[in-house]
Design an enzyme around this catalytic site. Structure first.
Site, PDB file in Angstrom:
ATOM      1  N   ALA A 109       0.555  -1.326  -0.051  1.00  0.00           N
ATOM      2  CA  ALA A 109      -0.081   0.133  -0.240  1.00  0.00           C
ATOM      3  C   ALA A 109       0.716   1.771   0.106  1.00  0.00           C
ATOM      4  O   ALA A 109       0.518   2.229  -0.033  1.00  0.00           O
ATOM      5  CB  ALA A 109      -0.833   0.117   1.315  1.00  0.00           C
ATOM      6  N   ALA A 110       2.249   1.497   0.304  1.00  0.00           N
ATOM      7  CA  ALA A 110       3.242   2.862   0.262  1.00  0.00           C
ATOM      8  C   ALA A 110       3.022   3.234  -1.002  1.00  0.00           C
ATOM      9  O   ALA A 110       2.928   2.491  -1.800  1.00  0.00           O
ATOM     10  CB  ALA A 110       3.911   2.221   1.521  1.00  0.00           C
ATOM     11  N   PRO A 111       2.665   4.648  -0.888  1.00  0.00           N
ATOM     12  CA  PRO A 111       2.696   5.545   0.059  1.00  0.00           C
ATOM     13  C   PRO A 111       1.322   5.940   0.307  1.00  0.00           C
ATOM     14  O   PRO A 111       1.364   6.508   1.248  1.00  0.00           O
ATOM     15  CB  PRO A 111       3.654   6.980  -0.124  1.00  0.00           C
ATOM     16  CG  PRO A 111       3.722   6.577  -2.071  1.00  0.00           C
ATOM     17  CD  PRO A 111       3.015   4.942  -2.359  1.00  0.00           C
ATOM     18  N   GLY A 112       0.541   4.955  -0.100  1.00  0.00           N
ATOM     19  CA  GLY A 112      -0.745   5.652   0.630  1.00  0.00           C
ATOM     20  C   GLY A 112      -1.606   6.325  -0.582  1.00  0.00           C
ATOM     21  O   GLY A 112      -3.117   6.936  -1.027  1.00  0.00           O
ATOM     22  N   GLY A 113      -1.603   6.478  -1.837  1.00  0.00           N
ATOM     23  CA  GLY A 113      -2.256   6.728  -3.148  1.00  0.00           C
ATOM     24  C   GLY A 113      -3.579   5.839  -3.545  1.00  0.00           C
ATOM     25  O   GLY A 113      -4.262   6.047  -2.826  1.00  0.00           O
ATOM     26  N   LYS A 114      -2.840   5.021  -3.314  1.00  0.00           N
ATOM     27  CA  LYS A 114      -4.367   4.123  -4.142  1.00  0.00           C
ATOM     28  C   LYS A 114      -5.028   3.362  -2.318  1.00  0.00           C
ATOM     29  O   LYS A 114      -6.421   3.426  -2.375  1.00  0.00           O
ATOM     30  CB  LYS A 114      -3.536   2.841  -4.876  1.00  0.00           C
ATOM     31  CG  LYS A 114      -3.308   2.756  -5.744  1.00  0.00           C
ATOM     32  CD  LYS A 114      -2.470   1.842  -6.586  1.00  0.00           C
ATOM     33  CE  LYS A 114      -1.788   2.377  -8.062  1.00  0.00           C
ATOM     34  NZ  LYS A 114      -1.248   2.809  -8.066  1.00  0.00           N
ATOM     35  N   ASP A 177      -1.046  -3.665  -5.539  1.00  0.00           N
ATOM     36  CA  ASP A 177       0.009  -3.217  -7.253  1.00  0.00           C
ATOM     37  C   ASP A 177       1.834  -3.097  -6.207  1.00  0.00           C
ATOM     38  O   ASP A 177       1.751  -2.777  -6.147  1.00  0.00           O
ATOM     39  CB  ASP A 177      -0.325  -1.487  -6.273  1.00  0.00           C
ATOM     40  CG  ASP A 177       0.696  -0.578  -7.289  1.00  0.00           C
ATOM     41  OD1 ASP A 177      -0.053  -0.570  -8.482  1.00  0.00           O
ATOM     42  OD2 ASP A 177       0.986   0.381  -6.940  1.00  0.00           O
ATOM     43  N   CYS A 230       3.569  -0.685 -13.062  1.00  0.00           N
ATOM     44  CA  CYS A 230       3.971   0.899 -13.667  1.00  0.00           C
ATOM     45  C   CYS A 230       5.373   0.685 -14.879  1.00  0.00           C
ATOM     46  O   CYS A 230       5.615   1.061 -14.815  1.00  0.00           O
ATOM     47  CB  CYS A 230       3.878   1.783 -12.396  1.00  0.00           C
ATOM     48  SG  CYS A 230       5.888   2.226 -11.620  1.00  0.00           S
TER      49      CYS A 230
END
Length: 493
Positions: A109-114, A177, A230
């Site tokens: 999960a880091a840094p937290g955008g999603k 992700d 990405c």
């Protein structure tokens, strides 16, 4: 910028006539985006944002901005009104499409955008478990969860296999992700170019398979997984999809073109920029004979290209679990029977006692106009973690045995037989709920986040919520026309 030769050779073989346009796109400026935090601001009410914004087609909360305006340094960023995020990365949560009440895991999960995007879609309902294996990155994740005022999330710092053991067959939706070779980062990060190699891409693929395998064990029947990277490397993208479908017959691809993601694109009139899906030639020969069904599955994946869209590039696919058998052991455990870990030796977590609860309630009544939106009904979810009181979200009864950085919403800190309001509580509430709220101008707000005292009206006494443009910044304590600063030292600018 000098791109790796092996990367260019592979992309030329894959893209053919489009290769020249692809390479030329690296000479363009990177695209910058922000995502409005809909827990604080409706996308119809953007007048308070002093930036020129242009809609991003694949996320209704997303907007391009001019890099020169630097919204990441604005007070509204400190207030958690928006999140700075690479535009194409916003497509992933639109593809996942979390709904109110869902139990969702963001496994990397880091840094937290999603994660913060998922939380906005949940609208304060359900449960979000945001996990990050790196402790340093998990701390950044936790800070972003706090800054955006998210209160139905817990932040874990565990390897994926331990998460899989702890939450078998539990989640409605899972996002993977996956850590990748980062080819979509080349235009904005020279370090990504320096660290790239074919061998690293292969190593990433092995790790991605292990993580996705763990995610599959955590999903309940009828649930959905979105896997994303990405990068443009087929061994980390379409190959992972086909490998997983071969290993797990109970999963079926969910074509992105029939998803809400495609709907956002059509609604915004971006017909000429609709990104292409995976292609049949984006499958490695190492997989052997590819069936027609597998080719169709690959074509149902999503690829955003930097030469076709205004973004750095992304890949994603969505799978639905259709049967009750999960992984090779064939065991499914219902979400109501979360596997119990051995009794935790961590004595820092404990229930709030009745005496402490009475004192806490009295304290909260001093700073809130209402009963904290039904505090009594939440009291059974309160826990002490060291000297901090947390309100655990619905959907999880225990964090025993988990390495947790944030077990819910931090509402108070216990100090010498008294309570003080937690910074996270200020971020999560609406200003109108506080008995005392001071609306600051820009100069006052800057002084506040610098850690300075600020002047206030003489009638203000005691705990006061400090706000800017109607959005909370944090707490202060007013006395004789001065607000003593309680903005956390670690966050001061």
């Amino acid at each position: 910028m000098e791109l790796p030769e092996d990367f260019k050779k592979r992309m030329e073989e894959l893209l053919g006539n489009e290769y020249k346009s692809f390479i030329l796109s690296y000479k363009d400026k990177k695209q910058s985006g922000l995502r409005v935090n809909t827990l604080k601001l409706n996308v119809q009410d953007l007048g308070c944002l002093p930036f020129k914004l242009e809609s991003i087609p694949w996320a209704y909360e997303g907007f391009y901005y001019n890099e020169e305006e630097r919204p990441g340094r604005h007070l509204l960023h400190e207030a958690g009104v928006y999140y700075i995020q690479e535009p194409s990365a916003m497509s992933v949560v639109s593809l996942l499409a979390p709904e109110e009440g869902d139990l969702v895991c963001d496994l990397c999960a880091a840094p937290g955008g999603k994660s913060t995007h998922i939380a906005e879609r949940l609208k304060g309902t359900g449960l979000l478990v945001s996990n990050e294996i790196s402790q340093a990155r998990a701390k950044i994740l936790s800070q972003n969860i706090e800054r955006l005022g998210i209160y139905n999330a817990i932040v874990c710092n565990e390897p994926p296999d331990r998460m899989a053991c702890r939450f078998p067959g539990f989640f409605d939706k899972i996002l993977v992700d996956a850590p990748c070779s980062g080819e979509g980062m080349f235009r904005k990060d020279n370090k990504a170019i320096e660290e790239w190699s074919t061998a690293n891409s292969v190593m990433c693929a092995r790790r991605q398979k292990a993580i996705l395998e763990c995610a599959g064990r955590m999903l309940k029947p009828g649930g959905e997984i979105v896997y994303s990277t990405c990068t443009f490397a087929p061994c980390e993208d379409e190959d992972i999809l086909i490998w997983f479908l071969r290993e797990h017959k109970e999963y079926k691809i969910q074509d992105w073109k029939s998803s809400s993601l495609a709907g956002y694109i059509r609604e915004r009139g971006y017909k000429s920029n609709i990104p292409e899906s995976g292609r049949k030639d984006f499958i490695s020969e190492s997989l052997g004979n590819i069936s027609q069904e597998e080719r169709e599955a690959a074509e149902g994946s999503l690829r955003l290209w930097p030469h076709k869209t205004r973004g750095e590039g992304h890949f994603a696919f969505k799978l639905k679990k259709e049967k009750a058998c999960s992984t090779k052991n064939g065991v499914y455990i219902n979400k109501n029977n979360i596997q119990k870990s051995k009794k935790s030796t961590d004595k820092s977590f404990r229930p709030v006692s009745k005496k402490e609860l009475a004192v806490l309630k009295e304290f909260l009544e001093e700073i809130f106009i209402t009963d904290m939106a039904g505090f009594n009904s939440y009291s059974k979810h309160l826990i002490f973690w060291n000297d901090m009181v947390y309100l655990m979200p619905d959907g999880i009864n225990s964090i025993s045995g988990l390495k947790v950085l944030r077990p819910g919403l931090n509402i108070a800190v216990h100090k010498k037989n008294r309570f003080e309001p937690a910074h996270a509580l200020a971020k999560a509430i609406k200003p109108e709920l506080a008995r005392q709220c001071m609306e600051c101008n820009g100069i006052q707000a800057l002084k506040y986040i610098h850690g300075e005292t600020i002047k206030c009206k003489e009638e203000f006494q005691g705990w006061i919520l400090v706000a800017y443009n109607g959005f909370p910044l944090g707490w202060g304590k007013a006395m004789e026309g001065i607000v003593k600063n309680h903005y956390p030292k670690g966050l001061r600018v």
